[in-house]
Design a protein around this motif. Structure first.
Motif, PDB file in Angstrom:
ATOM      1  N   ALA A   1      -2.446  -4.005   9.882  1.00 31.06           N
ATOM      2  CA  ALA A   1      -1.535  -3.865   8.733  1.00 31.06           C
ATOM      3  C   ALA A   1      -1.941  -2.750   7.789  1.00 31.06           C
ATOM      4  O   ALA A   1      -1.141  -2.348   6.949  1.00 31.06           O
ATOM      5  CB  ALA A   1      -1.473  -5.179   7.972  1.00 31.06           C
ATOM      6  N   ASP A   2      -3.156  -2.258   7.923  1.00 29.51           N
ATOM      7  CA  ASP A   2      -3.575  -1.244   6.960  1.00 29.51           C
ATOM      8  C   ASP A   2      -3.086   0.158   7.312  1.00 29.51           C
ATOM      9  O   ASP A   2      -3.338   1.101   6.577  1.00 29.51           O
ATOM     10  CB  ASP A   2      -5.098  -1.255   6.783  1.00 29.51           C
TER      11      ASP A   2
ATOM     12  N   LYS B   1       3.035  -0.791   9.251  1.00 27.26           N
ATOM     13  CA  LYS B   1       3.809  -1.292   8.109  1.00 27.26           C
ATOM     14  C   LYS B   1       5.295  -1.020   8.331  1.00 27.26           C
ATOM     15  O   LYS B   1       6.145  -1.904   8.207  1.00 27.26           O
ATOM     16  CB  LYS B   1       3.318  -0.591   6.842  1.00 27.26           C
TER      17      LYS B   1
ATOM     18  N   TYR C   1      -3.332  -6.406   1.376  1.00 30.68           N
ATOM     19  CA  TYR C   1      -3.782  -7.358   2.392  1.00 30.68           C
ATOM     20  C   TYR C   1      -5.296  -7.311   2.570  1.00 30.68           C
ATOM     21  O   TYR C   1      -5.948  -8.330   2.780  1.00 30.68           O
ATOM     22  CB  TYR C   1      -3.049  -7.065   3.707  1.00 30.68           C
ATOM     23  N   LYS C   2      -5.846  -6.100   2.446  1.00 31.54           N
ATOM     24  CA  LYS C   2      -7.294  -5.946   2.624  1.00 31.54           C
ATOM     25  C   LYS C   2      -8.065  -6.701   1.541  1.00 31.54           C
ATOM     26  O   LYS C   2      -9.114  -7.259   1.806  1.00 31.54           O
ATOM     27  CB  LYS C   2      -7.664  -4.451   2.554  1.00 31.54           C
TER      28      LYS C   2
ATOM     29  N   PRO D   1      -6.578 -11.370   1.946  1.00 23.92           N
ATOM     30  CA  PRO D   1      -5.890 -11.772   3.180  1.00 23.92           C
ATOM     31  C   PRO D   1      -5.205 -13.137   3.088  1.00 23.92           C
ATOM     32  O   PRO D   1      -4.099 -13.303   3.595  1.00 23.92           O
ATOM     33  CB  PRO D   1      -7.002 -11.776   4.231  1.00 23.92           C
TER      34      PRO D   1
ATOM     35  N   ALA E   1      -2.123 -12.870   1.145  1.00 27.61           N
ATOM     36  CA  ALA E   1      -1.095 -12.165   1.914  1.00 27.61           C
ATOM     37  C   ALA E   1      -0.403 -13.119   2.877  1.00 27.61           C
ATOM     38  O   ALA E   1       0.823 -13.128   2.984  1.00 27.61           O
ATOM     39  CB  ALA E   1      -1.717 -11.001   2.678  1.00 27.61           C
TER      40      ALA E   1
ATOM     41  N   PHE F   1       1.613  -5.513   0.470  1.00 28.57           N
ATOM     42  CA  PHE F   1       0.432  -5.935   1.221  1.00 28.57           C
ATOM     43  C   PHE F   1       0.060  -5.034   2.396  1.00 28.57           C
ATOM     44  O   PHE F   1      -1.091  -4.993   2.788  1.00 28.57           O
ATOM     45  CB  PHE F   1       0.616  -7.367   1.717  1.00 28.57           C
ATOM     46  N   PHE F   2       1.043  -4.358   2.985  1.00 24.34           N
ATOM     47  CA  PHE F   2       0.725  -3.553   4.166  1.00 24.34           C
ATOM     48  C   PHE F   2       0.503  -2.090   3.779  1.00 24.34           C
ATOM     49  O   PHE F   2       0.729  -1.689   2.643  1.00 24.34           O
ATOM     50  CB  PHE F   2       1.856  -3.640   5.186  1.00 24.34           C
TER      51      PHE F   2
ATOM     52  N   ASP G   1      -9.409 -12.064  -3.447  1.00 25.83           N
ATOM     53  CA  ASP G   1      -8.544 -13.071  -2.839  1.00 25.83           C
ATOM     54  C   ASP G   1      -8.415 -14.288  -3.753  1.00 25.83           C
ATOM     55  O   ASP G   1      -9.250 -14.509  -4.634  1.00 25.83           O
ATOM     56  CB  ASP G   1      -9.092 -13.495  -1.479  1.00 25.83           C
TER      57      ASP G   1
END
Lengths: 662, 492
Positions: A162-163, A168, B366-367, B370, B373, B432-433, B447
């Protein structure tokens, strides 16, 4: 198995459905950080499902439809969950459980160094759950529910890395393109429900047998929208190549072997119950044959190994769609099965190669891997022979059949119109032209396969290593090579059971692994050919055509060697404009991107601005202004007239009297 | 009084009593005392709502007279009562664990408790006038909370909301009074007696139509029916999280609830014209406001707009005048209430972690978070009607019911699933992405803790439970609606 142990209604099919869901939940909630836990649970659940599936396939004979459970009811509307386990679903269950199991094992090796194993294997198990639901669904609403579930699992797995900006975009695109298809699909299902009072396949089939005019073309076209989205056909094909942003096992399982084939499976279901009208079928043939041809060309414009394979998937899904449109459901399922074997094998080969080259995906930076990775190369060779339909390989039988029925339908048109010579075909008008065009598309699609597959094979496995990464590549662990070899063998021998009638596997119950296809295939090969040969009065057209095709394949491989055999793409270096046209794959992405950014989003912004201006600004603020002005006026009266209360009271009383009097 | 009745009534009384207690305590006792009182208020309301739903599903009848007139539940109100209980508790929990510090938390909690009492009472009452009174009672704390703890533009937003909702409520009150006047000589507001009076049928079709139209406009303003919607996004954007949750999740449903329980059963047979207008306006809600939602860059604003857009589907379900449509509307109300509450929690999480809700300046979160997310994706997918969550059943029922209004209406409504997928996934992707933006990079590893997860998990659990076993809600719902003649006109 379970009903005898537990002594209740909890059947093996429920177990097969729910085991992966349980595994997915376990991985997502408890094994997120575990190094091996999620992988172990997921592989176990896939093994369990495969054992149950084999038990069901070998145990029962004939169709079975289990008692359905009502899940939802409001008024006269209800949605039931029930299992339909007929020849078509048996075929599909074997493909998904068997290929899925192999890919699970492969994933253990491939995802070895990944940080988010829990998410990956959870997603994979959730996918198995959803896919099983689609295969076993006995009505359209149930199928739609699981249809959405596979869409979700596909989305999550494409977004695994996802990064990156790419995944994405790709994950979002995949989900939305599928939703566009589902939009039509859902309306079609609702329509279907209101026509038949149910969406259960058995009941629809009965109703249509009694009254075939209930099958409506617009309804069928709406239902086909679901297929266009899920199986990525025109004009929704754009998501599939970008879906390659996901990990390679995902591409193999979901975006090649099973999920994208669910669209074909669904249309086969529709066709078998009789919902596909001739016009709708014709539409499918046209769209799918066009897709098959274009995808073949576009595959030549990709350097990325996975994208090349993705275009090849599009082409083969198109071929399956053509078979469905021509009413050859068994052959469509057969090609689906063979395609699952050889395309899964090819994607796993790609995975193996990419893993060995440290995530290099450019084919022309590989090269010479046959010597370094012999097992992978062997599997690649078998699968490639299968896909380009070398005689006796699995893909040969199914693909030749599709070509033949396509030709047959053309010839049928010609015979039915009792035109004595070939030139008379022209006089057949639109329908004849349509048949000729679609046959031509299918033929070109078939001829392009050896070209792009040989390109891939030459670039990756032959010649010299073209990059540092390729030099250091070496064969992968057994987790990855064993599934490869098994799938390679199936790419070779997958169809033998069906073709050589004498070869009965497991008491005939698994004859050729694809019961319906086998039956249809056999029926077709006996009566079909006789009929065909009688029609053309002893003409040796077929033998001649088959031989020609083989010769063409050989010639095309030679051309491919000439063009791509030296570790570079001659078209790209010598004819950049032509390559650019291939690479742009019909400018669909550019047009869609333009539409999304410049039309849709701007329209949304415009509507938002109008909302702000007209409703929030003009109406609300305007009313506020009026009331404020009114307030000022009344206030001023209040101040000037000391006796205003009396005046107002009198006025009020007068008004009241007038109203009462009237 | 039986134990089930006491349990049921405690859901209304407990928050109100606790509110009074907390208000009294807040002068001399510490914050902790107020917090524990508030906890009891909300927890009892939750327990009461769950037990009531279970009891009603089992026994099928629950009526009791109280200090606030006749109270009781049917299939529709037991679902809504449950919704109010769950969202109320989640809102309380979130207030306790939220990273945003609230000054004067005691007063905040008192407001919440009063609101919660009003919400519970609104769905428990069987007297139309009391329903209305409870609604107004719940509205006042919202207004106060907005003015005191709201965002930057709270004053104008609060003013606009007050004007709209007061006027809407006034019209609704007018309609309710007219209902009682035209139907009975004894002037009762009891729903059962009203229904009997209407069934005996000495009310003109014309006046019934007019009264319905008045009610529809008034209630439409309360539920942000197009073009009376402009107050809603601003309100939710400015209101503090707990009140956005309670208002968008529960309080706003009052208009729809009154339509389903009162207006349509009593007047539905003569409401053809209004229903046509509602259908058109509701489609505009789905499509035009859906497009507005797509144009939002601020996540909280996007959630607010999406909430307005989803109300269109609810109106469409009602306009189909069938058990399926009305039942679908209740399912959407239930699912939407839970999912939008969860999304408002996420809005506050994002705002507090990255100090902005502006989606283009976020990305790659997201990183950092998580788990957040994952839960966020679940909430968004619930909101856009993925199977497995309660909303799906509501949407599919409404779509199926709309077929009777013509294929075009059905198709336009279904187009909502594409629009919602576009804005929903855009939010997921851009927050998030992708690569981490500066704002996100700066926040580091952040988080959500187990404490912060708890209210979200409660909401998601309820969504998934009903998503996989919709019969928990639909069996009583089906029985109740099946017994109302207005919903069974077209059903075979």
């Amino acid at each position: 198995m379970f009903s005898s142990i537990l002594g209740c209604e909890f059947s093996d099919m429920w177990a097969m459905l729910l085991a992966p869901l349980f595994a997915a939940a376990l991985s997502a909630f408890f094994l997120r950080r575990s190094k091996w836990g999620a992988a172990a649970v997921s592989v176990l659940s896939a093994t369990f499902a495969l054992i149950l599936a084999m038990g069901l396939l070998l145990g029962e004979s004939g169709d079975s439809a289990s008692k359905s459970v009502e899940i939802f009811k409001l008024g006269g509307f209800s949605i039931n969950f029930g299992f339909l386990f007929d020849e078509i679903s048996k075929n599909m269950v074997f493909v998904v459980c068997f290929v899925g199991w192999l890919i699970h094992i492969f994933s253990v090796g491939y995802m070895d160094k990944d940080d988010a194993k829990g998410r990956f294997f959870g997603g994979l198990s959730f996918f198995m759950f959803s896919m099983t639901g689609i295969m076993l669904a006995d009505n359209l609403f149930m199928m739609f529910i699981f249809w959405e579930f596979v869409g979700f699992s596909s989305y999550m797995l494409i977004a695994h890395y996802a990064d990156t900006e790419y995944s994405k975009m790709a994950s979002k695109k995949a989900f939305i393109a599928n939703r566009v298809g589902d939009f039509g699909f859902l309306i079609g299902i609702i329509w279907c429900y209101h026509v038949f009072g149910t969406t259960e396949f058995g009941a629809i089939a009965t109703a249509l047998k009694a009254n075939p005019s209930l099958a409506l073309t617009p309804m069928a076209l709406l239902l086909i929208c679901g297929f266009l989205g899920k199986s990525a056909q025109f004009p929704l094909q754009v998501w599939l190549t970008d879906a390659m942003a996901g990990p390679t096992p995902v591409s193999a399982l979901i975006h090649a072997a099973t999920m994208v084939a669910a669209g074909v499976f669904m249309t086969v279901r529709l066709g078998v119950v009789g919902l596909l009208t001739p016009v709708a079928s014709g539409f499918m043939v046209l769209i799918c044959s066009l897709m098959a041809m274009c995808a073949g060309f576009w595959a030549l414009g990709q350097r990325d190994i996975k994208k090349t394979l993705a275009y090849s998937t599009l082409a083969h899904l198109g071929l399956m769609g053509v078979a469905v449109g021509l009413g050859a459901y068994g052959i469509a399922m057969m090609h689906l099965t063979m395609h699952a074997f050889f395309k899964a094998a090819l994607f796993l080969v790609a995975g193996s190669v990419i893993y060995a080259c440290h995530h290099e995906q450019d084919m022309f930076k590989m090269g010479g891997l046959a010597r370094k990775m012999p097992i992978t190369a062997l599997a690649a060779f078998l699968a490639t022979c299968s896909i380009i339909s070398v005689p006796f390989f699995a893909g040969y039988y199914s693909k030749e059949m599709i070509l033949n029925i396509s030709l047959l339908s053309l010839v049928n048109e010609y015979v039915n119109a009792s035109v004595s010579d070939v030139s008379g075909l022209c006089r057949l008008g639109a329908l004849g032209a349509f048949k000729i065009a679609t046959f031509a598309f299918v033929l070109i699609a078939a001829l392009l396969t050896p070209l792009y597959m040989a390109r891939l094979f030459f670039a990756v496995f032959l010649g010299k290593p073209m990059s540092e990464k390729a030099v250091k590549a070496r064969e992968n662990s057994l987790f990855m090579t064993i599934p490869l070899v098994v799938l390679g063998v199936f790419s070779l021998a997958g169809a033998w059971g069906a073709v050589f009638g004498g070869l009965k596997w497991l008491g005939g119950k698994m004859s050729g692994l694809m019961p319906l296809s086998a039956e249809n295939f056999m029926a077709f090969s006996q009566t079909g050919w006789e009929h065909f040969h009688k029609m053309i009065e002893g003409d040796v057209l077929f033998d001649w055509a088959g031989a020609m095709l083989l010769v063409c394949t050989l010639i095309l491989i030679l051309i491919a060697y000439f063009l791509y055999g030296r570790g570079e793409d001659k078209i790209e270096s010598d004819h950049p404009i032509m390559y650019h046209i291939l690479e742009k794959h019909g400018w669909f992405d550019d047009v869609y991107n333009y539409y999304v950014l410049k039309v849709q989003q701007r329209f949304a912004v415009l509507i938002n601005a109008l909302d702000m201006l007209l409703i929030q600004g003009f109406a609300v603020k305007g009313l506020a202004l009026i009331s404020r002005l009114l307030g000022l006026v009344i206030k001023s009266w209040h101040v000037k007239w000391v006796s205003s209360y009396v005046v107002w009271m009198v006025l009020g009383l007068l008004a009241a009297f007038i109203i009462l009097a009237v | 009084m039986e134990i089930s009745e006491i349990t049921f009534l405690s859901g209304v009384y407990a928050p109100l009593i606790c509110a009074v207690l907390a208000f009294a305590f807040s002068k001399f006792a510490g914050e902790l005392a107020v917090k524990s009182v508030a906890f009891f208020g909300c927890a009892i309301a939750l327990a009461s709502s769950v037990l009531t739903a279970v009891f009603y599903a089992k026994n099928g009848v629950l009526e009791v007279s109280s200090a606030f007139g006749q109270m009781g539940v049917n299939g529709v109100s037991s679902a809504m009562y449950l919704l109010a209980g769950i969202v109320g508790f989640a809102a309380f929990l979130w207030t306790m664990v939220s990273p945003v510090k609230i000054r004067g938390i005691s007063t905040y909690l008192v407001c919440m408790l009063f609101m919660q009492g009003g919400l519970m009472g609104m769905f428990a009452s069987q007297n139309v006038l009391w329903m209305y009174a409870f609604h107004e009672f719940a509205l006042v704390p919202t207004f106060i909370a907005m003015c005191v703890w709201g965002g930057e533009n709270r004053k104008s937003a609060a003013m606009e909301m007050a004007v709209y909702l007061t006027l809407g409520a006034l019209l609704a009150l007018l309609g309710i009074i007219a209902l009682a006047f035209v139907s009975t000589s004894t002037l009762t507001f009891n729903l059962r007696e009203l229904a009997d009076a209407f069934a005996s049928g000495n009310i003109g079709a014309k006046s019934a139509g007019v009264i319905f139209a008045v009610l529809a406009v008034g209630l439409g303003a309360l539920v942000s029916l197009f073009p009376l919607h402009s107050w809603a996004p601003k309100t939710y954007n400015e209101a503090p999280a707990a009140f956005s949750m309670l208002h968008a999740g529960v309080l706003k449903k009052f208009g729809l609830y009154l339509l389903i329980q009162v207006a349509v059963p009593l007047l539905g047979a003569n409401a053809g014209l209004s229903m046509g207008a509602i259908t058109v306006l509701a489609l505009l809600n789905v499509i035009l406001i859906g497009l507005c939602t797509m144009a939002q860059n601020d996540f909280k604003m996007m959630v607010s707009y999406s909430s307005v857009s989803h109300m269109g589907l609810c109106f469409l379900g009602i306009a189909s005048m069938s058990v399926l449509g009305a039942g679908g509307t209740v399912m959407i109300m239930f699912g939407h209430g839970l999912s939008v509450a969860a999304l408002f929690i996420f809005a506050e999480i994002i705002k507090s972690r990255f100090s902005t809700c502006d989606m283009p300046s976020l990305g790659g979160a997201y990183k950092n978070m998580p788990v957040c997310a994952g839960l966020f994706v679940a909430a968004v997918l619930a909101n856009i009607g993925l199977p497995g969550f309660a909303n799906f059943w509501g949407e599919i029922s409404v779509f199926a019911a709309l077929w009777s209004k013509g294929a075009a209406v059905c198709a336009l409504a279904v187009s909502g699933i594409i629009i919602s997928a576009i804005y929903g996934l855009r939010a997921v992707a851009s927050i998030f992405f992708g690569a981490q933006s500066d704002a996100v990079k700066k926040a580091g590893n952040c988080d959500i803790s187990w404490k912060e997860r708890s209210p979200i998990l409660i909401l998601l659990l309820a969504l998934i439970l009903v998503g996989f076993a919709p019969k928990l809600i639909t069996v009583p719902l089906d029985e109740t609606l099946g017994g109302i003649p207005a919903y069974n006109l077209t059903d075979k």
